[in-house]
Write an enzyme that holds these catalytic residues in place. Structure first.
Site, PDB file in Angstrom:
ATOM      1  N   GLY A  29       0.846  -1.199   0.000  1.00  0.00           N
ATOM      2  CA  GLY A  29       0.000   0.000   0.000  1.00  0.00           C
ATOM      3  C   GLY A  29       0.876   1.241   0.000  1.00  0.00           C
ATOM      4  O   GLY A  29       2.096   1.167   0.231  1.00  0.00           O
ATOM      5  N   LEU A  30       0.235   2.366  -0.221  1.00  0.00           N
ATOM      6  CA  LEU A  30       0.948   3.652  -0.261  1.00  0.00           C
ATOM      7  C   LEU A  30       1.657   3.942   1.057  1.00  0.00           C
ATOM      8  O   LEU A  30       1.263   3.397   2.104  1.00  0.00           O
ATOM      9  CB  LEU A  30      -0.051   4.788  -0.515  1.00  0.00           C
ATOM     10  N   SER A  31       2.623   4.813   1.018  1.00  0.00           N
ATOM     11  CA  SER A  31       3.243   5.303   2.240  1.00  0.00           C
ATOM     12  C   SER A  31       2.148   5.954   3.089  1.00  0.00           C
ATOM     13  O   SER A  31       1.281   6.658   2.555  1.00  0.00           O
ATOM     14  CB  SER A  31       4.316   6.336   1.879  1.00  0.00           C
ATOM     15  N   ALA A  32       2.166   5.695   4.378  1.00  0.00           N
ATOM     16  CA  ALA A  32       1.188   6.229   5.340  1.00  0.00           C
ATOM     17  C   ALA A  32      -0.202   5.612   5.200  1.00  0.00           C
ATOM     18  O   ALA A  32      -1.160   6.103   5.801  1.00  0.00           O
ATOM     19  CB  ALA A  32       1.084   7.751   5.274  1.00  0.00           C
ATOM     20  N   SER A  33      -0.307   4.526   4.420  1.00  0.00           N
ATOM     21  CA  SER A  33      -1.618   3.859   4.336  1.00  0.00           C
ATOM     22  C   SER A  33      -1.936   3.159   5.656  1.00  0.00           C
ATOM     23  O   SER A  33      -3.103   2.933   5.990  1.00  0.00           O
ATOM     24  CB  SER A  33      -1.648   2.860   3.175  1.00  0.00           C
ATOM     25  N   GLY A  34      -0.892   2.786   6.396  1.00  0.00           N
ATOM     26  CA  GLY A  34      -1.114   2.123   7.680  1.00  0.00           C
ATOM     27  C   GLY A  34      -0.515   0.723   7.760  1.00  0.00           C
ATOM     28  O   GLY A  34      -0.777  -0.017   8.704  1.00  0.00           O
ATOM     29  N   LYS A  35       0.321   0.378   6.792  1.00  0.00           N
ATOM     30  CA  LYS A  35       0.904  -0.972   6.769  1.00  0.00           C
ATOM     31  C   LYS A  35       1.636  -1.298   8.072  1.00  0.00           C
ATOM     32  O   LYS A  35       1.371  -2.316   8.704  1.00  0.00           O
ATOM     33  CB  LYS A  35       1.911  -1.104   5.599  1.00  0.00           C
ATOM     34  N   SER A  36       2.572  -0.436   8.455  1.00  0.00           N
ATOM     35  CA  SER A  36       3.388  -0.715   9.646  1.00  0.00           C
ATOM     36  C   SER A  36       2.532  -0.749  10.907  1.00  0.00           C
ATOM     37  O   SER A  36       2.738  -1.603  11.777  1.00  0.00           O
ATOM     38  CB  SER A  36       4.471   0.351   9.818  1.00  0.00           C
ATOM     39  N   SER A  55       6.151  -5.540   5.480  1.00  0.00           N
ATOM     40  CA  SER A  55       5.453  -4.263   5.398  1.00  0.00           C
ATOM     41  C   SER A  55       6.274  -3.291   4.549  1.00  0.00           C
ATOM     42  O   SER A  55       7.115  -2.560   5.062  1.00  0.00           O
ATOM     43  CB  SER A  55       5.255  -3.801   6.845  1.00  0.00           C
TER      44      SER A  55
HETATM   45  P1  ADP Z   1       2.901   2.882   6.303  1.00  0.00           P
HETATM   46  O1  ADP Z   1       3.617   1.780   7.016  1.00  0.00           O
HETATM   47  O2  ADP Z   1       1.876   2.358   5.331  1.00  0.00           O
HETATM   48  O3  ADP Z   1       3.809   3.890   5.686  1.00  0.00           O
HETATM   49  P2  ADP Z   1       2.283   3.888   8.928  1.00  0.00           P
HETATM   50  O4  ADP Z   1       1.643   2.754   9.651  1.00  0.00           O
HETATM   51  O5  ADP Z   1       3.718   4.176   9.179  1.00  0.00           O
HETATM   52  O6  ADP Z   1       2.017   3.676   7.364  1.00  0.00           O
HETATM   53  O7  ADP Z   1       1.488   5.245   9.177  1.00  0.00           O
HETATM   54  C1  ADP Z   1       0.087   5.293   9.123  1.00  0.00           C
HETATM   55  C2  ADP Z   1      -0.395   6.447   9.972  1.00  0.00           C
HETATM   56  O8  ADP Z   1      -1.825   6.506   9.876  1.00  0.00           O
HETATM   57  C3  ADP Z   1      -0.060   6.267  11.439  1.00  0.00           C
HETATM   58  O9  ADP Z   1       0.284   7.515  11.982  1.00  0.00           O
HETATM   59  C4  ADP Z   1      -1.372   5.739  12.030  1.00  0.00           C
HETATM   60  O10 ADP Z   1      -1.515   6.064  13.383  1.00  0.00           O
HETATM   61  C5  ADP Z   1      -2.412   6.469  11.176  1.00  0.00           C
HETATM   62  N1  ADP Z   1      -3.710   5.776  11.070  1.00  0.00           N
HETATM   63  C6  ADP Z   1      -4.913   6.374  11.267  1.00  0.00           C
HETATM   64  N2  ADP Z   1      -5.929   5.504  11.093  1.00  0.00           N
HETATM   65  C7  ADP Z   1      -5.369   4.323  10.764  1.00  0.00           C
HETATM   66  C8  ADP Z   1      -5.921   3.026  10.480  1.00  0.00           C
HETATM   67  N3  ADP Z   1      -7.224   2.787  10.486  1.00  0.00           N
HETATM   68  N4  ADP Z   1      -5.054   2.037  10.173  1.00  0.00           N
HETATM   69  C9  ADP Z   1      -3.715   2.276  10.156  1.00  0.00           C
HETATM   70  N5  ADP Z   1      -3.142   3.464  10.431  1.00  0.00           N
HETATM   71  C10 ADP Z   1      -3.960   4.498  10.743  1.00  0.00           C
END
Ligand code: ADP
Length: 217
Positions: free
Chosen positions: A32-39, A103
């Site tokens: 998924g996109l960056s900041a999608s919530g993967k981690s 992730s």
């Molecule tokens: P990624 O790993 O995809 O780059 P991160 O998990 O690092 O994304 O960041 C996702 C951000 O979105 C976090 O700050 C998290 O707290 C926030 N967030 C808000 N709602 C959700 C949700 N339903 N699921 C996952 N992350 C969420």
């Protein structure tokens, strides 16, 4: 390329190892996109599985780039190599009866398909596939950009970061993901609960020995 090498197969088969370890190994591939919530979701899922007494380990984008993949950048070629190595490492974890949770943005469909194909026919036991589930954390780019926890979208928009997925580099959406999480609508807890449900439905959180024992064998 090394030429004088021979694969040394293990004397323990995957079913034997599963039975001895009392756990199935498999890979959960988050994309998924960056900041999608993967981690965030992968982290919560890892914790849930560990609390159930299962061995689970997360391979996470930035963390792997500090070590194993510190020689790689973000060009298409380096992204391909990044994912190729992660797929190989995840396979080793899965083969050792651990739940590997990866992730990574993994924006190219061909890279994710290659990771899936590797699990379908591992070099150590080509006829014994290891389960591989793709988990697509879907979110509209506007939502990801509004979250921007690391300020990366901002830097991508000003051109400070080049080749940023969703802004100046492509993201190819999965077409056959086993689970789609809509993190703009679903909470982290809901997403984890749904993923665990899918794993249970597929019998991945129990192992054959358990059923065998119940049957008195
Ligand atoms: P990624 O790993 O995809 O780059 P991160 O998990 O690092 O994304 O960041 C996702 C951000 O979105 C976090 O700050 C998290 O707290 C926030 N967030 C808000 N709602 C959700 C949700 N339903 N699921 C996952 N992350 C969420």
């Amino acid at each position: 390329m090394a030429t004088n090498i021979t694969y040394h197969p293990s004397t323990v088969t995957y079913p034997e190892r599963t039975s001895l370890r009392k756990q199935k190994g498999f890979t959960l591939w988050f994309t998924g996109l960056s900041a999608s919530g993967k981690s965030t979701i992968a982290n919560a899922l890892e914790q849930t599985l560990l609390k159930r007494g299962l061995a689970a380990y997360r391979l996470d984008g930035d963390n792997i780039r500090f070590g194993l993949n510190k020689d790689l950048g973000f060009s298409e070629r380096d992204r391909n190599e990044n994912i190729r190595r992660i797929a190989e490492v995840a396979l080793l974890f899965a083969d050792s009866c651990t739940i590997a949770i990866t992730s990574f943005i993994s924006p190219y469909r061909s890279d994710r398909d290659a990771a899936r194909a590797l699990h379908a026919s591992p070099p150590s036991h080509p006829t014994q596939s290891l389960p591989f589930l793709e988990i697509y954390v879907h979110v509209p780019i506007e939502v990801a950009e509004a979250r921007d926890p690391k300020g990366l979208y901002k830097k991508a928009r000003t051109g400070e970061i080049k080749e940023f997925t969703g802004v100046s580099a492509p993201y190819e959406e999965p077409v056959d993901a086993e689970v789609v999480v809509r993190s703009g609508e679903e909470s982290v807890e809901e997403a984890v609960g749904r993923i665990v449900g899918v794993l249970e439905e597929r019998g991945l959180l129990s192992f054959e020995g358990e059923e065998g024992k119940e049957g008195g064998t």
